[in-house]
Design an enzyme around this catalytic site. Structure first.
Site, short mmCIF file in Angstrom:
data_model
loop_
_atom_site.label_atom_id
_atom_site.label_comp_id
_atom_site.label_asym_id
_atom_site.label_seq_id
_atom_site.Cartn_x
_atom_site.Cartn_y
_atom_site.Cartn_z
N ASP A 1 0.95 -1.28 -0.47
CA ASP A 1 0.41 -0.03 -0.26
C ASP A 1 0.81 1.24 0.22
OD1 ASP A 1 0.76 -0.43 2.42
OD2 ASP A 1 -0.31 -0.32 3.70
N ASP B 1 4.28 1.74 13.63
CA ASP B 1 4.07 0.23 13.40
C ASP B 1 4.70 -1.14 13.62
OD1 ASP B 1 1.89 1.09 12.30
OD2 ASP B 1 2.24 0.41 9.92
#
Length: 818
Positions: free
Chosen positions: A53, A444
């Site tokens: 992405d 993340d």
């Protein structure tokens, strides 16, 4: 009016201009982010692609590793090209691959999307701009491949757009596209109307050809198209090669393709249905029911060698783990990859290896019940090898080569197979001179430490832990104590400051922080006793000697901050176009009026790693340099580099220092380097794409001459090494001082612990500095202190250093006690 300083400036020795550097990834490994789709070629063994992405497209290699193939497209102007919303291959030509590129459909990305096409497996590309945006990092990005090549006619390519733009078709191999007016369902579903991110129509979700159907007018006759529409219809079919379309009758309208949500984050209920194209009937083959069905489904892989064999995965089964199901009878019966034993024990019908990315086990698998992952939307069985399969999660790519063992011994071997995929969003970088070679704060996945340059090719054994946060937003080191590190986290609800005393190998929570403050940037004082924190939600905060963080009233919120790397008392800050300085360990700051003439915003501040008085500021107008602790500035690189972003020093040739800057220069908006204090600049980026330079992080190595690191927003950390050019003959320059106005009371109090002696005449009310040691005076007697000058052409001072330091030559004009 302020007086100019007396300062000795160190310039790097001249070197020939070199070509742009050769870049490669720091091997963090394991992927690190969401892979939305994996596509295998139906007839060419070993040809496959994985789309991410925010990290571009990757091609599979024979050894299970991956090679990034879209870096050259992700320029500063087209940074959204690292968002891949779909990938397609040509069934008749294994060298051809197509990708729909663009990251966002909202205002965050100003560019229209493109369809990129390659006829050499991604080595080179041509692009066609679309009249609308493409959203590789938008909701619904894992529902399927919305780009497809007709398997019977390579000239025909379909693309399903977002934002209500409908279905598009190319008849010239992707060179041009036109809208298909006969397809009218635009996929109107919106997750959250009015929301800046979730407020767009998700559009069409997949396109697939029935390769077994007849050819009509030179094209495959039967085509299926999925839509983000769970009210009218989510699956449409054409039986006349796209001339007309109808909703497939009998479909389960309560679901989008594969879920009751469009993913990758939502979806709490789902089902699996089999459509019989011959009879036109649907059958519910969902592998769970009743209380056992508490999740939606994501990935679905079909074995093309063994008809009726398929594997399905839950999308977001957050507890206790994802579940994978396998059927060999077209979904009539299923078996699971794990089952409950004597609760809470589980029977695992798989082994899991993580040697390709051991940090995944240390930081995630061993810390959580979710061993198999989450956000599973890409799952594929190699169409030419029933044993080879891959599935992707929000963290990594798993897979193996013994899938059919599931059918016999019911035990398969899973491994992390994401080697080469580097999809991390880098938030901060540091390379302390004399300390760990590289510290990388990432989104993340917390962050990572590479102790030496030799470690850059080996995946870390562990991420930053104890504490481990989802995201570390910044990291800094203490200049005089390079093993002392501080980092900041972005997880509200607990203390978001951590410190290390061993170069980032181990960490401790700094309990001086509150539990509601988070995010932002950090600066560590030279002696590691003061932390300055420009937080995301609580303004600028300060803690000294682990005292409770308190607000720094003299600085605006979200100020850019930096610490002097040698003088423990000095900090710098900026907000808007104003520059501030503190000489009392960040207790208070004073604005330096008119310091950055012409600048409207400040992007970054870089203090010299060894010269205490030298500080550079990156602004909308370019670079400014000060050699007197920010009391006065001069423009640097005028006419050569402008509109600069992040900047950094890095060790250069002969123990001198290079300067690196993202900005606009002769080669456009990219990364440049200077070895002569901004007099000349070399393009060191070349054709390597880093995406948006405003989102990049840069740091020069503090330990390896000519080595530089770039942190990207989606492609991890790159590094390169080479000689930086200088302009003409470089020599040490002595800048003489001017005299202050008689009406100004001055005092000379700014002394340093560094290699450059900086004596500054400044208003007494402006400077209040305590130093840990003073530079040796320029007399022939006495002993020079640590960091002081002790030799060089024209030097009249002491040439002896205090024990245990030695006088070491830095260049012809400067020697230093080290």
């Amino acid at each position: 009016m302020k007086c100019l300083p007396v300062a000795r400036l160190l310039l790097a020795a001249a070197a020939p201009i070199r070509a742009a550097l050769s870049w490669r990834n720091v091997n963090i490994g394991g992927g690190g982010g969401f892979v939305g789709g994996i596509v295998f070629h139906p007839t060419a063994k070993g040809v496959a692609y994985a789309r991410t992405d925010i990290g571009g497209l990757y091609r599979l290699n024979a050894d299970d590793s991956w090679t990034a193939v879209t870096d050259s497209l992700a320029t500063n102007e087209k940074w959204g090209s690292w968002g891949v919303d779909a990938v397609a291959i040509d069934a008749q030509d294994s060298t051809k691959v197509y990708a729909a590129l663009g990251m966002y459909t909202n205002d965050w990305d100003p560019n229209h999307g493109v369809i990129a096409r390659s006829s050499d497996k991604g080595a080179t590309w041509s692009t066609t701009e679309l009249p609308f945006k493409v959203g590789g990092n938008m909701p619904g990005r894992g529902m399927g491949e919305r780009l497809a090549v007709d398997p019977k006619n390579s000239k025909i390519i379909y693309f399903g757009a977002r934002s209500g733009n409908g279905l598009w078709k190319s008849v010239d191999g992707g060179v041009t596209f036109a809208k298909v007016s006969s397809f009218t369902n635009t996929g109107p579903y919106i997750v959250t109307p009015g929301d800046s991110y979730n407020g767009d129509k998700q559009g069409l979700s997949f396109i697939t050809f029935d390769s077994t159907s007849a050819v009509a007018n030179g094209a495959t006759s039967r085509i299926f198209v999925g839509t983000a529409d769970n009210v009218t219809a989510s699956v449409y079919v054409s039986t006349d090669a796209g001339s007309s379309w109808t909703a497939v009758p009998g479909q389960p309208k309560s679901y989008f393709p594969h879920n009751d949500g469009t993913g990758p984050y939502d979806g709490t209920m789902g089902g699996i249905y089999r459509y019989d194209m011959t009879n036109g009937t649907w059958k519910n083959i969902t592998p769970a029911s009743g209380s056992d069905l508490y999740f939606g489904f994501g990935g679905l892989g079909v074995d093309m060698v063994k008809p009726g064999t398929l594997v399905a995965a839950t999308l977001n089964s957050w507890w206790p783990d994802a579940q994978l199901f396998r059927s060999t009878d077209s979904g009539t019966t299923w078996s699971k990859i794990w089952e409950w034993g004597n609760y809470p024990a589980q029977n695992w019908y798989y082994g899991l290896r993580t040697e390709n990315a051991p940090w995944v086990d240390a930081g995630f698998i061993s810390q959580d019940s979710k061993r198999l992952g989450w956000m599973i939307e890409a799952l594929e069985i190699d169409p030419l090898d029933s044993n080879h399969w891959l599935y992707a999660t929000g963290l990594t790519v798993f897979g193996g080569h013994d899938l059919t063992s599931w059918d016999t011994v019911h035990n398969v071997s899973l491994s992390i197979l994401a080697k080469g995929i580097e999809e991390m969003a880098v938030q901060g970088l540091a390379s302390p001179p004399g300390g760990s070679e590289l510290l990388a704060a990432v989104g993340d996945d917390s962050g990572f430490t590479f102790k030496s340059s030799s470690d850059l090719g080996t995946p870390p054994k562990s991420p930053w832990m104890t504490p481990m946060w989802t995201t570390s937003t910044d990291v800094d080191y203490a200049g005089n104590k390079p093993a002392s590190i501080v980092r900041i986290g972005n997880s509200a609800g607990s203390q978001q400051v951590a410190v290390s005393a061993d170069g980032g190998v181990s960490w401790n929570i700094n309990y001086a922080a509150g539990t509601t403050q988070y995010g932002g940037t950090v600066a560590y004082s030279a002696d590691a006793d003061t932390i300055l924190w420009s937080s995301s939600n609580a303004g600028v905060l300060r803690s000294q000697q682990q005292s409770t963080f308190s607000a720094v009233a003299s600085l605006p919120s979200s100020a850019v901050i930096a610490a002097n790397k040698r003088n423990n008392t000095v900090f710098y800050a900026s907000a808007g176009a104003a520059f501030y300085r503190s000489t009392n360990t960040a207790s208070s700051f004073t604005a330096i009026t008119g310091a950055l003439a012409g600048a409207t915003s400040v992007r970054d501040i870089a203090a010299h790693p060894q010269v205490a008085g030298e500080v550079w500021v990156s602004t909308s107008s370019g670079l400014f340099r000060s050699t007197d602790y920010g009391a006065t500035f001069s423009s640097a690189g005028v006419g050569k580099i402008s509109d600069t972003q992040q900047i950094s020093f890095g060790l250069g040739s002969g123990s001198t220092w290079n300067l690196y800057a993202f900005g606009t220069g002769a080669g456009g908006a990219k990364l440049y380097a200077s070895a002569d204090n901004g007099a000349t600049w070399a393009d060191v980026q070349g054709s390597q794409g880093f995406g948006s330079i405003a989102a990049c992080r840069v740091v020069g190595s503090g330990n390896v001459a000519g080595q530089i690191y770039v942190g990207t927003n989606g492609r991890g950390v790159f590094y390169a090494k080479g000689v930086v050019s200088g302009g003409g003959s470089a020599t040490t320059t002595l800048v003489t001082s001017t005299t202050a106005k008689a009406t100004t009371t001055t005092t000379t109090t700014m002394t340093t612990t560094t290699s450059a002696v900086v004596t500054t005449s400044m208003p007494a009310t402006t400077v209040k500095t305590t130093t840990t040691s003073s530079s040796a005076a320029a007399t022939g007697t006495g002993t020079a202190q640590h960091w002081s000058q002790c030799g060089g052409v024209g030097w009249q001072g002491s040439t002896a250093c205090v024990v245990p330091y030695e006088c070491k030559s830095q260049n012809d004009y400067y020697a230093q006690c080290l």
